[in-house]
Motif scaffolding. Structure first.
Motif, PDB file in Angstrom:
ATOM      1  N   ARG A 258       0.798  -1.225   0.000  1.00 14.92           N
ATOM      2  CA  ARG A 258       0.000   0.000   0.000  1.00 14.92           C
ATOM      3  C   ARG A 258       0.830   1.275   0.000  1.00 14.92           C
ATOM      4  NH1 ARG A 258      -4.453   1.596  -1.866  1.00 14.92           N
ATOM      5  NH2 ARG A 258      -5.463  -0.287  -1.084  1.00 14.92           N
TER       6      ARG A 258
ATOM      7  N   ASP B  92     -10.300   3.546  -0.937  1.00 20.55           N
ATOM      8  CA  ASP B  92      -9.677   2.324  -1.435  1.00 20.55           C
ATOM      9  C   ASP B  92     -10.581   1.598  -2.421  1.00 20.55           C
ATOM     10  OD1 ASP B  92      -7.391   2.694   0.062  1.00 20.55           O
ATOM     11  OD2 ASP B  92      -8.037   1.399   1.717  1.00 20.55           O
ATOM     12  N   ASP B  93     -11.884   1.684  -2.199  1.00 17.58           N
ATOM     13  CA  ASP B  93     -12.846   0.903  -2.982  1.00 17.58           C
ATOM     14  C   ASP B  93     -13.462   1.671  -4.148  1.00 17.58           C
ATOM     15  OD1 ASP B  93     -12.443  -1.227  -1.241  1.00 17.58           O
ATOM     16  OD2 ASP B  93     -14.134  -0.677   0.051  1.00 17.58           O
TER      17      ASP B  93
ATOM     18  N   PRO C  16     -13.318   3.964  -7.651  1.00 12.06           N
ATOM     19  CA  PRO C  16     -12.492   4.398  -8.790  1.00 12.06           C
ATOM     20  C   PRO C  16     -12.196   5.889  -8.694  1.00 12.06           C
ATOM     21  CG  PRO C  16     -14.269   2.968  -9.539  1.00 12.06           C
ATOM     22  CD  PRO C  16     -14.551   3.275  -8.099  1.00 12.06           C
TER      23      PRO C  16
ATOM     24  N   ALA D  78      -4.338   5.240  -4.292  1.00 11.33           N
ATOM     25  CA  ALA D  78      -5.215   4.070  -4.289  1.00 11.33           C
ATOM     26  C   ALA D  78      -5.483   3.597  -5.712  1.00 11.33           C
ATOM     27  CB  ALA D  78      -6.526   4.402  -3.573  1.00 11.33           C
ATOM     28  N   ALA D  79      -5.661   4.536  -6.639  1.00 10.59           N
ATOM     29  CA  ALA D  79      -5.913   4.177  -8.036  1.00 10.59           C
ATOM     30  C   ALA D  79      -4.690   3.517  -8.664  1.00 10.59           C
ATOM     31  CB  ALA D  79      -6.313   5.415  -8.836  1.00 10.59           C
TER      32      ALA D  79
ATOM     33  N   TRP E 251      -2.428   1.731  -7.085  1.00 10.89           N
ATOM     34  CA  TRP E 251      -2.306   0.365  -6.569  1.00 10.89           C
ATOM     35  C   TRP E 251      -3.333  -0.545  -7.219  1.00 10.89           C
ATOM     36  CZ3 TRP E 251       2.205   0.523  -5.341  1.00 10.89           C
ATOM     37  CH2 TRP E 251       2.764   1.434  -4.452  1.00 10.89           C
ATOM     38  N   LYS E 252      -4.542  -0.036  -7.466  1.00  8.70           N
ATOM     39  CA  LYS E 252      -5.539  -0.839  -8.178  1.00  8.70           C
ATOM     40  C   LYS E 252      -5.007  -1.214  -9.565  1.00  8.70           C
ATOM     41  CE  LYS E 252      -9.735   1.266  -6.170  1.00  8.70           C
ATOM     42  NZ  LYS E 252      -9.279   2.583  -5.690  1.00  8.70           N
TER      43      LYS E 252
ATOM     44  N   LYS F  74      -2.185  -3.876  -9.439  1.00 10.62           N
ATOM     45  CA  LYS F  74      -2.746  -5.219  -9.230  1.00 10.62           C
ATOM     46  C   LYS F  74      -3.423  -5.720 -10.495  1.00 10.62           C
ATOM     47  CE  LYS F  74      -3.486  -4.521  -4.269  1.00 10.62           C
ATOM     48  NZ  LYS F  74      -4.490  -4.321  -3.190  1.00 10.62           N
ATOM     49  N   GLY F  75      -4.141  -4.837 -11.183  1.00 12.30           N
ATOM     50  CA  GLY F  75      -4.829  -5.236 -12.400  1.00 12.30           C
ATOM     51  C   GLY F  75      -3.880  -5.594 -13.521  1.00 12.30           C
TER      52      GLY F  75
ATOM     53  N   GLU G 206     -10.857   0.865 -15.248  1.00 13.80           N
ATOM     54  CA  GLU G 206     -11.456   0.269 -14.053  1.00 13.80           C
ATOM     55  C   GLU G 206     -10.940   0.934 -12.775  1.00 13.80           C
ATOM     56  OE1 GLU G 206     -11.039  -3.941 -13.959  1.00 13.80           O
ATOM     57  OE2 GLU G 206     -12.256  -4.274 -15.750  1.00 13.80           O
ATOM     58  N   ALA G 207      -9.690   1.381 -12.797  1.00  7.63           N
ATOM     59  CA  ALA G 207      -9.128   2.056 -11.620  1.00  7.63           C
ATOM     60  C   ALA G 207      -9.612   3.494 -11.495  1.00  7.63           C
ATOM     61  CB  ALA G 207      -7.595   2.025 -11.687  1.00  7.63           C
TER      62      ALA G 207
END
Length: 269
Positions: free
Chosen positions: A20, A169-170, A172, A211-212, A214-215, A218-219, A232-233
């Motif tokens: 994070r 975090d959740d 977009p 946060a975006a 990190w999304k 991961k994607g 999507e982020a």
């Protein structure tokens, strides 16, 4: 080195561990020849032999260097150096010691012995994958070596700010509405901004951008296209994600997700 262009900045491959609030890149060879000014502080530590870096208009050969955020890096030549590259967003509370060490300076130079407590673990990382707990521990020890003191225990965050952080975090990036989110946790927008900055260490918008990213990271380790992951982020398009990633880390995401050369390892624990 010859003048032939390399197929990738790390032609022998690299492993990127991310969590994070940080990122660790391990590369036997790392050659970066474009000018960048990333928002993160960067610690480069050689585990085999020294590397060359051109920082703030000065070229040095070193075993370890810490470069402040937004300071220009024009070139890094680390051929067979087995370099460990840490990215530290120093506005986060756990990096307060790094922020204090680099305050008012463009960069700091260290002897390799300064990081003796982590060198062998990093060398192991060039032979085999490290588990998440080991990576987080290595990053912690690197920060403590720079600051000369232990990282303080996390400050308890107001439950409303913690709830706001989870919302960010959740959500977009393009759907972040500070006013609406603040009301959902029982705060006015202005009060939420003040408390968030005080307790988390960064602004709400900057946290949302992190946060975006990190999304997206991961994607990018899935089978989705870069554009699909970026949208999507919550980025407007791939160019927006590219710009933000380069601004944060000084390297294009297309290089990070090239599976011929890069292995991405999440380290959330």
């Amino acid at each position: 080195m010859n003048s032939e262009p390399l197929p990738h900045p790390s032609p022998a491959g690299m492993t990127i561990y991310h969590w994070r609030h940080g990122l660790l890149l391990l590369a036997p060879t790392l050659v970066l020849e474009r000018t960048t000014t990333p928002l993160c502080a960067t610690l480069r530590l050689a585990c085999n032999k020294p590397y060359r870096i051109d920082v703030a208009g000065e070229e040095i050969t070193t075993w370890a260097s810490l470069v402040a955020p937004r300071v220009e890096r024009r070139k890094v030549i680390a051929v067979d150096s087995h370099v460990a590259l840490f990215y530290f967003p120093i506005e986060w509370p756990e990096y307060a010691g790094v922020q204090a060490a680099i305050a008012g300076k463009d960069w700091l130079n260290f002897e390799a012995s300064h990081f003796e407590s982590i060198i062998e673990t990093l060398r192991l990382g060039f032979r085999q994958s490290l588990d998440a707990a080991t990576v987080i521990d290595v990053a912690r020890k690197a920060v403590e070596a720079i600051s000369g003191s232990q990282i303080p225990a996390p400050v308890r965050v107001d439950a409303r700010i913690d709830a706001l952080r989870r919302h960010l975090d959740d959500t977009p990036l393009d759907e972040v509405d500070v006013g609406k989110m603040s009301l959902q946790v029982g705060l006015s927008a202005s009060r939420a901004r003040t408390l968030f900055k005080q307790q988390v260490g960064t602004t709400i918008q900057h946290y949302a951008r992190w946060a975006a990213i990190w999304k997206a990271i991961k994607g990018w380790s899935t089978d989705k296209t870069l554009t699909e992951v970026a949208v999507e982020a919550g980025f407007y398009d791939l160019a927006h994600a590219d710009h933000t990633f380069i601004e944060m880390f000084g390297i294009a995401p297309s290089l990070v997700v090239d599976q011929r050369f890069v292995k991405i390892m999440p380290c959330e624990i």
